[in-house]
Design a protein around this motif. Structure first.
Motif, PDB file in Angstrom:
ATOM      1  N   ARG A  12      49.530  34.822  37.764  1.00  0.00           N
ATOM      2  CA  ARG A  12      50.944  35.043  37.481  1.00  0.00           C
ATOM      3  C   ARG A  12      51.356  36.474  37.828  1.00  0.00           C
ATOM      4  O   ARG A  12      52.355  36.711  38.493  1.00  0.00           O
ATOM      5  N   ILE A  13      50.553  37.437  37.346  1.00  0.00           N
ATOM      6  CA  ILE A  13      50.948  38.835  37.525  1.00  0.00           C
ATOM      7  C   ILE A  13      50.302  39.415  38.784  1.00  0.00           C
ATOM      8  O   ILE A  13      50.918  40.187  39.512  1.00  0.00           O
ATOM      9  N   GLY A  14      49.052  38.996  39.073  1.00  0.00           N
ATOM     10  CA  GLY A  14      48.320  39.564  40.205  1.00  0.00           C
ATOM     11  C   GLY A  14      48.978  39.262  41.544  1.00  0.00           C
ATOM     12  O   GLY A  14      49.091  40.145  42.406  1.00  0.00           O
ATOM     13  N   THR A  15      49.450  38.037  41.755  1.00  0.00           N
ATOM     14  CA  THR A  15      50.080  37.712  43.043  1.00  0.00           C
ATOM     15  C   THR A  15      51.366  38.519  43.214  1.00  0.00           C
ATOM     16  O   THR A  15      51.695  38.960  44.308  1.00  0.00           O
ATOM     17  N   LYS A  16      52.061  38.742  42.122  1.00  0.00           N
ATOM     18  CA  LYS A  16      53.298  39.536  42.170  1.00  0.00           C
ATOM     19  C   LYS A  16      52.966  40.998  42.522  1.00  0.00           C
ATOM     20  O   LYS A  16      53.605  41.606  43.387  1.00  0.00           O
ATOM     21  N   ARG A  17      51.952  41.543  41.861  1.00  0.00           N
ATOM     22  CA  ARG A  17      51.564  42.942  42.127  1.00  0.00           C
ATOM     23  C   ARG A  17      51.125  43.099  43.586  1.00  0.00           C
ATOM     24  O   ARG A  17      51.533  44.030  44.270  1.00  0.00           O
ATOM     25  N   ALA A  18      50.301  42.161  44.077  1.00  0.00           N
ATOM     26  CA  ALA A  18      49.799  42.244  45.451  1.00  0.00           C
ATOM     27  C   ALA A  18      50.960  42.147  46.436  1.00  0.00           C
ATOM     28  O   ALA A  18      51.042  42.905  47.412  1.00  0.00           O
ATOM     29  N   HIS A  19      51.872  41.244  46.143  1.00  0.00           N
ATOM     30  CA  HIS A  19      53.012  41.090  47.035  1.00  0.00           C
ATOM     31  C   HIS A  19      53.869  42.359  47.050  1.00  0.00           C
ATOM     32  O   HIS A  19      54.329  42.807  48.114  1.00  0.00           O
ATOM     33  N   SER A  28      43.922  49.349  45.207  1.00  0.00           N
ATOM     34  CA  SER A  28      44.480  48.388  44.244  1.00  0.00           C
ATOM     35  C   SER A  28      44.426  46.979  44.813  1.00  0.00           C
ATOM     36  O   SER A  28      44.096  46.017  44.106  1.00  0.00           O
ATOM     37  N   LEU A  29      44.761  46.841  46.093  1.00  0.00           N
ATOM     38  CA  LEU A  29      44.740  45.512  46.711  1.00  0.00           C
ATOM     39  C   LEU A  29      43.324  44.943  46.732  1.00  0.00           C
ATOM     40  O   LEU A  29      43.113  43.763  46.461  1.00  0.00           O
ATOM     41  N   GLN A  30      42.369  45.823  47.038  1.00  0.00           N
ATOM     42  CA  GLN A  30      40.967  45.377  47.030  1.00  0.00           C
ATOM     43  C   GLN A  30      40.599  44.834  45.643  1.00  0.00           C
ATOM     44  O   GLN A  30      40.023  43.744  45.519  1.00  0.00           O
ATOM     45  N   ALA A  31      40.962  45.607  44.611  1.00  0.00           N
ATOM     46  CA  ALA A  31      40.634  45.185  43.233  1.00  0.00           C
ATOM     47  C   ALA A  31      41.366  43.894  42.885  1.00  0.00           C
ATOM     48  O   ALA A  31      40.780  42.962  42.317  1.00  0.00           O
ATOM     49  N   LEU A  32      42.653  43.820  43.231  1.00  0.00           N
ATOM     50  CA  LEU A  32      43.432  42.614  42.902  1.00  0.00           C
ATOM     51  C   LEU A  32      42.842  41.379  43.577  1.00  0.00           C
ATOM     52  O   LEU A  32      42.763  40.309  42.968  1.00  0.00           O
ATOM     53  N   SER A  33      42.419  41.522  44.818  1.00  0.00           N
ATOM     54  CA  SER A  33      41.897  40.346  45.507  1.00  0.00           C
ATOM     55  C   SER A  33      40.641  39.843  44.804  1.00  0.00           C
ATOM     56  O   SER A  33      40.418  38.648  44.666  1.00  0.00           O
ATOM     57  N   GLN A  34      39.840  40.800  44.323  1.00  0.00           N
ATOM     58  CA  GLN A  34      38.624  40.420  43.607  1.00  0.00           C
ATOM     59  C   GLN A  34      38.965  39.745  42.264  1.00  0.00           C
ATOM     60  O   GLN A  34      38.379  38.727  41.884  1.00  0.00           O
ATOM     61  N   GLU A  35      39.961  40.317  41.540  1.00  0.00           N
ATOM     62  CA  GLU A  35      40.356  39.745  40.239  1.00  0.00           C
ATOM     63  C   GLU A  35      40.924  38.339  40.403  1.00  0.00           C
ATOM     64  O   GLU A  35      40.628  37.435  39.623  1.00  0.00           O
ATOM     65  N   LEU A  36      41.744  38.163  41.454  1.00  0.00           N
ATOM     66  CA  LEU A  36      42.311  36.833  41.691  1.00  0.00           C
ATOM     67  C   LEU A  36      41.192  35.823  41.908  1.00  0.00           C
ATOM     68  O   LEU A  36      41.200  34.726  41.356  1.00  0.00           O
ATOM     69  N   LEU A  37      40.221  36.226  42.700  1.00  0.00           N
ATOM     70  CA  LEU A  37      39.114  35.327  43.007  1.00  0.00           C
ATOM     71  C   LEU A  37      38.294  34.992  41.758  1.00  0.00           C
ATOM     72  O   LEU A  37      37.982  33.837  41.486  1.00  0.00           O
TER      73      LEU A  37
END
Lengths: 101, 920
Positions: A23-30, A48-57
């Motif tokens: 919910r929040i991670g895709t918004k932050r990445a976008h 941040s994007l690197q970390a977000l991609s890992q968290e999403l996964l």
């Protein structure tokens, strides 16, 4: 770079909103990719994007959120120079991103 | 059993447990936000992710079932990092607008700090939503603090069964909305506050005290509204009750409460509170009463000693001049067992009369009398949680449970939603529970006996009766069957207005889904045939064999917080504490020996007799504790006239009431927040009430006031009271009074404040200090031995519509108010939602009398009085029936009701009167 932005936007829009990372991670990445595409990116954004991609996964509930990190991860793995050009040089090497608001 | 290891510790778990439950069992804490043990797990927040050896990725502990040989890690560096990520994401959309928060129960902050994050450093600086976005007077909505855990959504649907909250939009735009994104009240919110209790972040909080900050202390006590007996924590700041919060350990209700319990406490600090003893001027001057009987003259503040001396003098004078039976003692179902015991002792020992009664006369006296005769014990047989877990069908007849016992009403909804329990509602009105029922039987008011006997007739016709139960455990079957034969379905249908086919269907539902639990309340009891109504229901359950087993029984829902206890304590005209009859010589001798005096063996006069008897000069003085007969007794005009004629009344209460106009001395007692003692709930559970704040002004503990009056009356002589084990009135605290109760009351023999304070949950009968209490009555054998199948005989109500008064009136309460409203009318938020009496009238009748947008008031007239009130045009009432309440003095429905009494229980027929109605 633009493809990653378009794909993450797809996941952002399609996210059902149930679990926190998607919910929040895709918004932050976008938001971060939008910023880079408009010439406002920083090198920290890439961390941040690197970390977000890992968290999403790792943390998402379903396949959608788990997949949403993939375009970012691949972008950073295979097209890092192109992305860094947006930040360091202020240009979009392929001439797609607007690079301004 | 399943064997697994968590953090290297070997654990045995039930095979249907989740990892989280297994961990809790081994005292291992796994962080959670969206999880709550009372709610279904959803796995949304991702805080409880743990690693399981061999699993693909991390798994949520709250939703993943255990399996044999699982190896689980709940804490390591990677998990800490993932939890920090989740917390940072959540905080990044969390915004605090800056009102003074009570952070003590903010779970998001607790976990953030636990994982080394300062919540204020990571939270968003921008508000996404309007703060305080909903006009609900009780619930403060700030979606900037929402983390979309959906605990509110699940609490509303799974606990309250109301489905107000839901999630709108999707993805990042997801947000919690009420109904179709409307105001909560429009989405049919009942303001129970369950969503607030379960909210982990303060997105939903208690509006009346939003800016007050954390409590200095919390005191666990028992609610003072209905008989459900909810427990909660009174939050205290600066010797004031500032809010009520849920206490998960509460035996009857858990985290759940209703709107009155959670929000209806501010009356405690209302400026109307009586804080000094008041005495009429004429008494202080030693003059005769003013000639105008409607006005007893000015109130004068005085000392306790002066006021209580006057009380003692007047009571002694009445007793010694006109005899002990000229004095009446009216105790209070709002007060504790200890206080009620003393009122009973005062009337019987000190005055020498059995004229000791209280408002149970007006609510469940027919239940007590009916069940005591049929079964030997006049109380609810099964606890609510037992019925929730084990009943397969429920018959609710004459109980608007949702509004009168809201937490039990919610339990019934839960039973339907979670266990598919078949709910049958029999009620002349289309009450809220009908939405959850498989069948609504809409019988005409006052035809319950015909209805029940008709059902039994079909049961016997079909051979559905439990023959071995009838054979082994009941008597009088032949006489009973003779009577039942007089109620064939066609005739029953004529009397009740219920179609024959529906009677057959109802029987099929109740028989095929055994065990059946029967609930009732005032719709059964408040009739001139109230006792026979109760016989009929007891008969039904005996014929079906639904006694002494889980999920069954007869379950009268008692009204007041301690009406069960007030009856148990002997505040009834015919019994000592524990239902020991005053007419039985052994009981009389026992109490004579205990109290050191001679006692009357003559059954006393009831509240419904004592007041009318004033006119004949039989009642001269009344000592009233916390009751308001001018509002609550039927035919108010006549009651007021009688009270005017009364020689002397001492009223002990927390507010000046409608009745205080007729009092000569007004003594300030204390509210539930200021006293320690016990209430007995409708399930016979004896529970502690604990003092949270000091007495207001010069108000005194109610038990102390009664004890001082007793000592002063005894000191004036005129009645021989000798030294005896329990003759004294010297008590150090209410615990000592309970010890005396236990010594003299077999069913309370094992109950003490010590045991209750140690956390024991005790239902009477609890005969000795090691007895665990008796949650289910009549196991194996009825209290009286064999169950008595008493023929119940239908008789028409005492007043039916005719050409002069063509409409039928029935009466009751609404969820937002309590009885005569002395407490709830002093809670401003309750008045915001329901601020005046409304007369419910059907659309058909509204059209006939010409109600419309402009003309929306009605004048309702009976043979006894008239009232004017706004109309509420609603399908809740059928054509020909109107419904009103007695919460508001200016439009009190009891100006219209008739004081026709049940011949056995002396309960008035509030539920049926004939009226005419015009639009004004």
């Amino acid at each position: 770079m633009d493809l990653a932005r378009v794909l993450i936007n797809f996941f952002r829009v399609e996210s059902c909103g149930k679990c926190t990372p998607c919910r929040i991670g895709t918004k932050r990445a976008h938001d971060l990719l939008e910023g880079i595409s408009r010439g406002k990116g920083t090198l920290e954004d890439l961390d941040s994007l690197q970390a977000l991609s890992q968290e999403l996964l790792e943390l998402s509930n379903c396949g959608l959120g788990q997949t949403a990190g993939t375009p970012i991860k691949d972008m950073l793995a295979y097209f890092r120079a192109e992305v860094e050009a947006h930040i360091r040089l202020g240009i979009c090497p392929v001439g797609v991103c607007p690079m301004h608001d | 059993m399943t064997k697994l290891t968590i953090n290297g510790i070997e654990i045995e778990a039930e095979s249907n447990w989740t990892i989280l439950k297994a961990a809790e069992h081994a005292d291992i804490t796994i962080p959670t936000l969206c999880y709550h043990k009372d709610l279904s797990p959803t796995g949304a927040c991702r805080m409880c992710l743990v690693s399981v050896k061999g699993a693909k990725g991390l798994v949520t502990a709250c939703t993943t079932p255990v399996s044999e040989g699982m190896e689980i890690q709940t804490e390591n560096e990677a998990l800490t990092s993932s939890r920090q990520s989740v917390l940072k994401l959540l905080l990044s959309v969390y915004h605090d607008k800056g009102y003074k928060p009570d952070e003590t129960d903010n779970e998001l902050f607790q976990w953030a700090r636990h994982y080394g994050l300062d919540p204020y450093a990571f939270m968003s600086s921008k508000a996404r939503y309007e703060v305080d976005s909903d006009p609900n007077p009780f619930i403060f909505v700030d979606m900037n603090k929402c983390i979309l855990c959906t605990r509110c959504v699940r609490a509303c649907s799974e606990i309250q069964g109301r489905f107000v909250w839901g999630v709108s939009e999707r993805g990042f735009d997801s947000r919690i909305v009420a109904g179709m994104d409307e105001d909560m009240l429009d989405a049919r919110c009942e303001s129970c506050g369950a969503c607030v209790a379960y909210c982990p972040t303060g997105a939903l909080s208690l509006k009346p005290t939003i800016n007050i900050g954390p409590a200095e202390k919390k005191v666990t006590t028992t609610c003072n509204y209905c008989g459900v007996g909810c427990q909660f924590d009174l939050n205290v700041i600066d010797d004031k009750v500032v809010r009520v919060t849920s206490n998960p350990a509460a035996p009857a209700n858990g985290m759940h409460l209703c709107v009155k319990g959670r929000f209806g406490f501010s009356f405690v600090h209302h400026s109307d509170r009586l804080t000094k003893p008041l005495v009429r001027e004429y008494l202080l001057k030693g003059e005769a009463r003013p000639a105008n009987k409607a006005d007893r003259g000015n109130w004068v503040e005085t000392s306790w000693d002066t006021a209580l001396d006057i009380v003692a003098d007047k009571l002694v004078a009445a007793r010694d001049t006109f005899g002990p039976d000229s004095v009446g003692v009216l105790s209070s179902a709002k007060c504790t067992n200890e206080e009620n015991y003393l009122m009973n002792k005062f009337g019987r020992q000190v005055i020498g009369t059995n004229n000791v009664d209280h408002c149970a006369r007006l609510c469940h006296s027919s239940t007590v009398a009916g069940l005591a005769t049929a079964l030997g014990s006049g109380a609810m047989t099964n606890p609510m949680n037992d019925i929730y877990e084990n009943a397969n069908s429920i018959l609710v007849i004459g109980s608007n449970t949702t509004e009168q016992h809201p937490v039990f009403g919610a339990k019934m909804r839960q039973a339907v939603l979670n266990r598919n329990v078949q709910l049958v509602v029999a009620d002349p009105r289309r009450i809220e529970l009908c939405e959850f029922a498989v069948m609504h039987i809409q019988q005409k008011p006052g035809t319950d006996i015909a209805l029940i006997n008709g059902l039994v007739n079909i049961i016997l016709e079909k051979g559905y009766e439990d023959k071995s139960f009838i054979e082994e455990r009941t008597e009088n079957f032949d006489d009973f069957v003779e009577n039942i034969k007089k109620y064939p379905p066609e005739k029953v249908s004529q009397i009740t207005g219920v179609p024959v086919s529906q009677l057959y269907q109802a029987v099929e539902i109740m028989v095929k889904n055994a065990p059946l639990a029967v609930f009732w309340a005032m719709g059964i009891t408040q009739h001139t045939v109230g006792v026979h109504n109760v016989f009929a229901l007891a008969d039904l359950q005996m014929v079906l064999g639904n006694f002494g087993i889980p999920g069954s029984g007869v379950n009268p829902l008692r009204g007041q917080n301690n009406v069960q206890g007030a009856c148990d304590m002997g505040c009834l005209v015919n019994v000592y504490p524990g239902y020991q009859a005053v007419t039985v010589e052994a009981a009389q001798q026992k109490f004579e020996a205990a109290w050191g005096t001679t006692l009357s063996n003559k059954v006393g006069r009831t509240v419904t007799e004592l007041i009318p008897d004033v006119i004949e000069g039989k009642t001269k003085a009344l000592y009233i504790l916390g009751e308001n007969p001018a509002m609550t007794d039927p035919d108010s005009n006549h009651v007021r006239h009688c009270l005017e004629e009364l020689d002397f009344m001492v009223l002990q209460d927390i507010f000046p009431t409608e009745t205080s106009a007729y009092a000569d001395v007004l003594l300030p007692g204390v509210t539930f927040a200021e006293k320690t003692g016990t209430y007995t709930n409708t399930e016979r559970k004896v529970q502690m009430v604990r003092q949270a704040i000091s007495e207001r002004g010069d108000a005194r503990q109610d038990w102390e006031i009664t004890a001082v009056i007793a000592k002063k009356v005894i000191a004036r002589g005129g009645r021989e009271i000798n030294e005896a084990p329990y003759s004294s009135w010297d008590y150090a605290d209410s615990g000592e009074i309970m010890a005396e109760v236990a010594a003299l009351t077999p069913s309370y023999g094992g109950i003490s404040h010590q045991r209750l304070n140690a956390g024991e949950v005790l239902c009477w009968p609890c005969p000795d200090p090691t007895h665990p209490g008796t949650p289910i009555l009549h196991i194996g054998k009825f209290t009286r031995g064999k169950g008595n199948l008493i023929p119940a005989i239908h008789v028409d109500p005492s007043e039916l519509p005719d050409k002069d008064y063509p409409m039928m009136l029935t009466t009751g309460r609404v969820i937002y108010h309590w009885h005569s409203g002395e407490q709830t009318r002093r809670v401003k938020e309750l008045l915001e939602i329901y601020g005046e009496a409304l007369i419910e009238i059907s659309p058909e009748d509204a059209a006939v009398i010409g109600l419309n947008e402009e003309i929306n008031k009605v004048k309702v007239t009976s043979r006894r009085g008239e009232i004017i009130a706004h109309a509420w045009v609603t399908n809740r009432v059928p054509e020909g029936l109107i419904y009103g309440n007695f919460h508001f003095p200016e439009s009190n429905i009891n100006y219209l009701t008739k004081a026709a009494l049940d011949p056995i229980a002396k309960i008035p027929e509030y539920k049926v009167s004939a009226v005419k109605i015009v639009a004004v």
